[in-house]
Motif scaffolding. Structure first.
Motif, mmCIF file in Angstrom:
data_model
loop_
_atom_site.group_PDB
_atom_site.id
_atom_site.type_symbol
_atom_site.label_atom_id
_atom_site.label_comp_id
_atom_site.label_asym_id
_atom_site.label_seq_id
_atom_site.Cartn_x
_atom_site.Cartn_y
_atom_site.Cartn_z
ATOM 1 N N VAL A 108 70.798 1.738 10.320
ATOM 2 C CA VAL A 108 71.237 1.531 8.932
ATOM 3 C C VAL A 108 70.008 1.377 8.039
ATOM 4 N N ASP A 109 69.979 2.172 6.944
ATOM 5 C CA ASP A 109 68.910 2.015 5.947
ATOM 6 C C ASP A 109 69.493 2.245 4.557
ATOM 7 N N ASP A 110 68.686 1.943 3.531
ATOM 8 C CA ASP A 110 69.196 2.112 2.162
ATOM 9 C C ASP A 110 69.158 3.561 1.712
ATOM 10 N N LEU A 111 68.112 4.307 2.152
ATOM 11 C CA LEU A 111 67.910 5.633 1.566
ATOM 12 C C LEU A 111 67.229 6.565 2.555
ATOM 13 N N LEU A 112 67.732 7.795 2.639
ATOM 14 C CA LEU A 112 67.090 8.825 3.462
ATOM 15 C C LEU A 112 66.370 9.785 2.517
ATOM 16 N N ALA A 113 65.040 9.856 2.647
ATOM 17 C CA ALA A 113 64.266 10.802 1.823
ATOM 18 C C ALA A 113 63.767 11.917 2.736
ATOM 19 N N THR A 114 62.514 11.858 3.191
ATOM 20 C CA THR A 114 61.991 12.926 4.064
ATOM 21 C C THR A 114 62.458 12.773 5.511
ATOM 22 N N GLY A 115 62.973 11.615 5.852
ATOM 23 C CA GLY A 115 63.434 11.370 7.219
ATOM 24 C C GLY A 115 62.362 10.782 8.133
ATOM 25 N N GLY A 116 61.136 10.625 7.615
ATOM 26 C CA GLY A 116 60.034 10.112 8.444
ATOM 27 C C GLY A 116 60.294 8.706 8.986
ATOM 28 N N THR A 117 60.862 7.847 8.152
ATOM 29 C CA THR A 117 61.101 6.459 8.552
ATOM 30 C C THR A 117 62.137 6.381 9.683
ATOM 31 N N VAL A 118 63.255 7.061 9.471
ATOM 32 C CA VAL A 118 64.332 7.024 10.474
ATOM 33 C C VAL A 118 63.872 7.710 11.759
ATOM 34 N N ALA A 126 62.764 -2.971 4.261
ATOM 35 C CA ALA A 126 63.372 -4.261 4.030
ATOM 36 C C ALA A 126 64.768 -4.115 3.423
ATOM 37 N N ARG A 127 64.957 -3.083 2.582
ATOM 38 C CA ARG A 127 66.286 -2.962 1.951
ATOM 39 C C ARG A 127 67.355 -2.607 2.966
ATOM 40 N N GLY A 128 66.941 -2.005 4.090
ATOM 41 C CA GLY A 128 67.901 -1.708 5.153
ATOM 42 C C GLY A 128 68.536 -2.972 5.705
ATOM 43 N N GLU A 131 71.229 9.528 0.075
ATOM 44 C CA GLU A 131 70.459 10.598 0.718
ATOM 45 C C GLU A 131 69.912 11.499 -0.388
ATOM 46 N N LEU A 132 68.602 11.757 -0.353
ATOM 47 C CA LEU A 132 68.002 12.703 -1.307
ATOM 48 C C LEU A 132 68.015 14.074 -0.633
ATOM 49 N N LYS A 133 69.068 14.833 -0.951
ATOM 50 C CA LYS A 133 69.353 16.092 -0.223
ATOM 51 C C LYS A 133 68.194 17.071 -0.201
ATOM 52 N N ASP A 153 54.665 9.152 8.515
ATOM 53 C CA ASP A 153 54.349 9.516 7.126
ATOM 54 C C ASP A 153 55.530 9.189 6.240
ATOM 55 N N LEU A 154 55.231 8.606 5.080
ATOM 56 C CA LEU A 154 56.256 8.255 4.102
ATOM 57 C C LEU A 154 56.186 9.275 2.966
ATOM 58 N N GLU A 155 57.257 9.354 2.142
ATOM 59 C CA GLU A 155 57.221 10.244 0.971
ATOM 60 C C GLU A 155 56.000 9.892 0.115
ATOM 61 N N GLY A 184 55.049 11.248 -9.660
ATOM 62 C CA GLY A 184 55.767 12.329 -8.980
ATOM 63 C C GLY A 184 56.940 11.844 -8.146
ATOM 64 N N ILE A 185 57.023 10.534 -7.911
ATOM 65 C CA ILE A 185 58.153 10.003 -7.133
ATOM 66 C C ILE A 185 59.224 9.479 -8.094
ATOM 67 N N ASP A 186 60.452 9.942 -7.912
ATOM 68 C CA ASP A 186 61.603 9.360 -8.625
ATOM 69 C C ASP A 186 62.180 8.282 -7.724
ATOM 70 N N PHE A 187 61.869 7.034 -8.013
ATOM 71 C CA PHE A 187 62.303 5.941 -7.149
ATOM 72 C C PHE A 187 63.759 5.592 -7.442
ATOM 73 N N LYS A 188 64.588 5.578 -6.414
ATOM 74 C CA LYS A 188 66.010 5.237 -6.557
ATOM 75 C C LYS A 188 66.179 3.773 -6.165
ATOM 76 N N ASP A 189 66.540 2.962 -7.143
ATOM 77 C CA ASP A 189 66.674 1.523 -6.912
ATOM 78 C C ASP A 189 68.139 1.182 -6.623
HETATM 79 P P1 AMP Z 1 61.665 8.670 4.200
HETATM 80 O O1 AMP Z 1 60.899 8.198 5.384
HETATM 81 O O2 AMP Z 1 60.864 9.668 3.372
HETATM 82 O O3 AMP Z 1 63.037 9.177 4.553
HETATM 83 O O4 AMP Z 1 61.834 7.419 3.246
HETATM 84 C C1 AMP Z 1 62.821 6.499 3.457
HETATM 85 C C2 AMP Z 1 62.377 5.090 3.220
HETATM 86 O O5 AMP Z 1 61.462 4.950 2.146
HETATM 87 C C3 AMP Z 1 63.585 4.256 2.875
HETATM 88 O O6 AMP Z 1 63.485 3.060 3.633
HETATM 89 C C4 AMP Z 1 63.476 4.008 1.388
HETATM 90 O O7 AMP Z 1 63.675 2.640 1.133
HETATM 91 C C5 AMP Z 1 62.072 4.432 0.981
HETATM 92 N N1 AMP Z 1 62.054 5.522 -0.006
HETATM 93 C C6 AMP Z 1 61.522 6.766 0.149
HETATM 94 N N2 AMP Z 1 61.646 7.515 -0.940
HETATM 95 C C7 AMP Z 1 62.296 6.758 -1.836
HETATM 96 C C8 AMP Z 1 62.763 6.976 -3.177
HETATM 97 N N3 AMP Z 1 62.572 8.130 -3.804
HETATM 98 N N4 AMP Z 1 63.427 5.963 -3.770
HETATM 99 C C9 AMP Z 1 63.633 4.798 -3.140
HETATM 100 N N5 AMP Z 1 63.227 4.519 -1.896
HETATM 101 C C10 AMP Z 1 62.563 5.486 -1.238
#
Ligand code: AMP
Length: 170
Positions: free
Chosen positions: A118-128, A58-60, A150-152, A94-96, A18-23
């Motif tokens: 600074v981070d690589d990707l914003l998904a749900t925003g939980g990490t930031v 780590a990618r951040g 950013e995953l809008k 909580d993470l995605e 269910g997760i589309d991982f963006k590399d």
């Molecule tokens: P979130 O807390 O949901 O915004 O997730 C952001 C963090 O989880 C980032 O540090 C990403 O590296 C990783 N992450 C979450 N979802 C994905 C995704 N679909 N593809 C790649 N990385 C993700």
């Protein structure tokens, strides 16, 4: 000729169904595109006013340290459990795809009052959100988040009470 967008590869059902991982790592194989990306990230006006950058494990770290070098800003880090020595401040979130926690060395915060994350990707925003609450609890200011992707649809920016700059919105 490759463009930045072409270097964000999608892996379906990783690390969970269910997760589309963006590399984003392929970007590093194209130094011109990587450099152009870092310059775009550094064009953020709020970065100029920040005392320091905080990058996320780590990618951040890859993008954060390049932004720190290019913008001549100090950088500190937020790390996953068990990685940082000394006195640390920790918060769970909580993470995605699951749960995690992040820690910051309290000594690293002493000299700085305002930060850009600074981070690589914003998904749900939980990490930031976890990093910003850790810092805000210490009376530090967050001026902005700068992220590569950013995953809008996941509306992460709605969770954040500071501006978000994403170079690519998907
Ligand atoms: P979130 O807390 O949901 O915004 O997730 C952001 C963090 O989880 C980032 O540090 C990403 O590296 C990783 N992450 C979450 N979802 C994905 C995704 N679909 N593809 C790649 N990385 C993700």
């Amino acid at each position: 000729m490759k463009k930045l967008e072409d270097l964000i590869l999608t892996y379906k059902d990783f690390p969970k169904k269910g997760i589309d991982f963006k590399d984003v790592l392929e970007i590093l194989q194209y130094p011109d595109i990587f450099q152009d990306l870092i310059l775009k990230m550094c064009s953020n006006q709020l970065l100029k006013n920040a005392d320091a950058i905080i990058s996320i494990d780590a990618r951040g770290f890859i993008f954060g340290s390049a932004v720190a070098l290019e913008s001549s800003k100090p950088m500190i880090v937020a790390r996953k459990p068990g990685k940082l020595p000394g006195h640390i401040l920790t918060r769970e979130y909580d993470l995605e795809y699951g749960k995690n926690s992040l820690s910051i060395q309290s000594n690293a915060l002493k000299r700085f009052n305002s930060f850009v994350i600074v981070d690589d990707l914003l998904a749900t925003g939980g990490t930031v959100n976890c990093v910003s609450s850790l810092l805000q609890a210490q009376n530090k200011k967050i001026l902005s988040l700068i992220t590569v992707v950013e995953l809008k649809e996941l509306r992460g920016r709605a969770k954040l009470d500071f501006p978000v700059q994403s170079v690519i919105s998907l």
